[in-house]
Design a protein around this motif. Structure first.
Motif, short mmCIF file in Angstrom:
data_model
loop_
_atom_site.label_atom_id
_atom_site.label_comp_id
_atom_site.label_asym_id
_atom_site.label_seq_id
_atom_site.Cartn_x
_atom_site.Cartn_y
_atom_site.Cartn_z
N MET A 35 1.20 -1.72 -0.15
CA MET A 35 -0.14 0.07 0.07
C MET A 35 1.01 1.47 -0.06
O MET A 35 2.04 1.28 0.85
N GLY A 36 0.61 2.27 -0.68
CA GLY A 36 1.02 3.92 -0.71
C GLY A 36 1.11 4.40 0.32
O GLY A 36 0.56 4.19 1.77
N SER A 37 1.95 5.34 0.26
CA SER A 37 2.17 6.26 1.36
C SER A 37 1.03 7.18 1.54
O SER A 37 0.06 6.93 0.46
N ARG A 38 0.67 8.05 2.66
CA ARG A 38 -1.05 8.69 3.00
C ARG A 38 -0.31 10.21 2.69
O ARG A 38 0.89 10.64 2.94
N HIS A 39 -1.71 10.98 1.98
CA HIS A 39 -1.19 11.63 1.67
C HIS A 39 -1.85 13.11 2.18
O HIS A 39 -3.28 11.88 2.40
N ASP A 40 -2.38 14.35 2.87
CA ASP A 40 -3.05 15.69 2.97
C ASP A 40 -2.75 17.20 2.74
O ASP A 40 -2.28 16.88 2.56
N LYS A 41 -4.04 16.53 1.20
CA LYS A 41 -3.51 18.04 0.46
C LYS A 41 -5.11 18.66 0.18
O LYS A 41 -5.65 17.98 0.24
N THR A 42 -4.92 19.67 -0.47
CA THR A 42 -6.38 19.94 -1.26
C THR A 42 -5.74 19.95 -2.80
O THR A 42 -5.18 20.44 -2.63
N GLY A 43 -7.32 20.26 -3.39
CA GLY A 43 -8.12 20.55 -4.71
C GLY A 43 -8.63 21.32 -4.98
O GLY A 43 -9.56 21.01 -4.04
N TRP A 44 -9.01 20.62 -6.64
CA TRP A 44 -10.60 20.32 -6.86
C TRP A 44 -11.04 19.23 -7.29
O TRP A 44 -10.71 18.53 -7.50
N LEU A 45 -12.85 19.22 -6.42
CA LEU A 45 -13.07 17.82 -6.73
C LEU A 45 -13.88 18.10 -7.99
O LEU A 45 -14.60 18.83 -7.83
N THR A 46 -13.99 17.23 -9.31
CA THR A 46 -14.35 16.70 -10.20
C THR A 46 -15.15 15.94 -10.23
O THR A 46 -14.63 14.59 -9.91
N GLU A 47 -15.99 15.56 -11.64
CA GLU A 47 -16.53 14.34 -11.86
C GLU A 47 -16.81 14.26 -13.24
O GLU A 47 -16.90 15.72 -13.78
N ARG A 48 -16.50 13.06 -13.87
CA ARG A 48 -15.94 13.06 -15.57
C ARG A 48 -16.01 11.27 -16.09
O ARG A 48 -15.97 10.43 -14.76
N ASP A 49 -17.40 11.79 -16.56
CA ASP A 49 -18.39 10.07 -16.75
C ASP A 49 -18.39 9.09 -15.58
O ASP A 49 -17.87 7.56 -15.57
N GLY A 50 -18.96 9.10 -14.43
CA GLY A 50 -18.93 8.33 -13.24
C GLY A 50 -17.49 8.55 -12.69
O GLY A 50 -17.94 7.51 -11.19
N GLN A 51 -16.59 9.22 -12.55
CA GLN A 51 -15.38 8.90 -12.26
C GLN A 51 -15.14 10.31 -10.69
O GLN A 51 -14.76 10.68 -11.70
N TRP A 52 -14.29 10.29 -10.03
CA TRP A 52 -14.21 10.95 -9.24
C TRP A 52 -12.99 11.69 -9.50
O TRP A 52 -12.41 10.91 -9.39
N ILE A 53 -12.74 12.88 -9.45
CA ILE A 53 -11.17 13.16 -10.48
C ILE A 53 -11.54 14.61 -9.75
O ILE A 53 -11.60 15.46 -9.04
N TRP A 54 -9.86 14.41 -9.22
CA TRP A 54 -8.86 15.26 -7.79
C TRP A 54 -8.32 15.93 -8.67
O TRP A 54 -7.15 15.35 -9.34
N ARG A 55 -8.17 17.02 -8.84
CA ARG A 55 -7.08 18.39 -9.67
C ARG A 55 -6.91 19.08 -8.93
O ARG A 55 -7.15 19.63 -7.80
N ARG A 56 -5.51 18.68 -9.04
CA ARG A 56 -4.53 19.49 -7.48
C ARG A 56 -4.46 20.75 -8.56
O ARG A 56 -3.94 21.23 -9.44
N VAL A 57 -3.44 21.61 -7.44
CA VAL A 57 -3.81 23.35 -7.94
C VAL A 57 -1.88 22.86 -8.86
O VAL A 57 -2.16 24.35 -10.17
N GLU A 58 -1.48 22.47 -9.14
CA GLU A 58 -0.31 22.04 -9.92
C GLU A 58 -0.73 21.67 -10.89
O GLU A 58 0.71 21.53 -12.08
N GLY A 59 -1.59 21.00 -11.30
CA GLY A 59 -2.38 20.66 -12.21
C GLY A 59 -2.17 19.61 -13.11
O GLY A 59 -2.42 18.65 -13.66
N SER A 60 -1.59 18.55 -12.07
CA SER A 60 -2.30 17.34 -12.18
C SER A 60 -3.68 16.84 -11.23
O SER A 60 -4.36 17.44 -10.51
#
Length: 68
Positions: free
Chosen positions: A1-26
Motif C-alpha cells: 500500500m502507498g504512502s498517506r497524503h493530506d492535500k487540497t485541490g478541486w473535486l470534479t466528476e467525469r463519466d461517473g469517475q471522481w477526479i481530484w485536480r491539484r492546483v499544480e495541474g496534476s
C-alpha cells in the motif's frame, strides 16, 4: 500500500469517475466508497481537502473529503 497524503485541490466528476485536480495541474482518479460519495457529493466543483492513500499510478484511495 502507498504512502498517506493530506492535500487540497478541486473535486470534479467525469463519466461517473471522481477526479481530484491539484492546483499544480496534476489529476488523480479517486477510489471513493459509497458513504463517502453520499456524504460529499455536494462538494463536486468545489475546492476540497482530501485525506488519502496512493493506490495505483493515478488512483487514490480516499479516507475523507472536506470542503475548504
Amino acid at each position: 500500500m502507498g504512502s498517506r497524503h493530506d492535500k487540497t485541490g478541486w473535486l470534479t466528476e467525469r463519466d461517473g469517475q471522481w477526479i481530484w485536480r491539484r492546483v499544480e495541474g496534476s489529476q488523480w482518479r479517486l477510489d471513493v466508497g459509497f458513504w463517502t460519495v453520499w456524504r460529499s457529493r455536494k462538494l463536486i466543483g468545489k475546492r476540497v481537502h482530501v485525506l488519502r492513500t496512493r493506490g495505483e499510478f493515478d488512483l487514490l484511495n480516499v479516507d475523507r473529503i472536506e470542503q475548504l
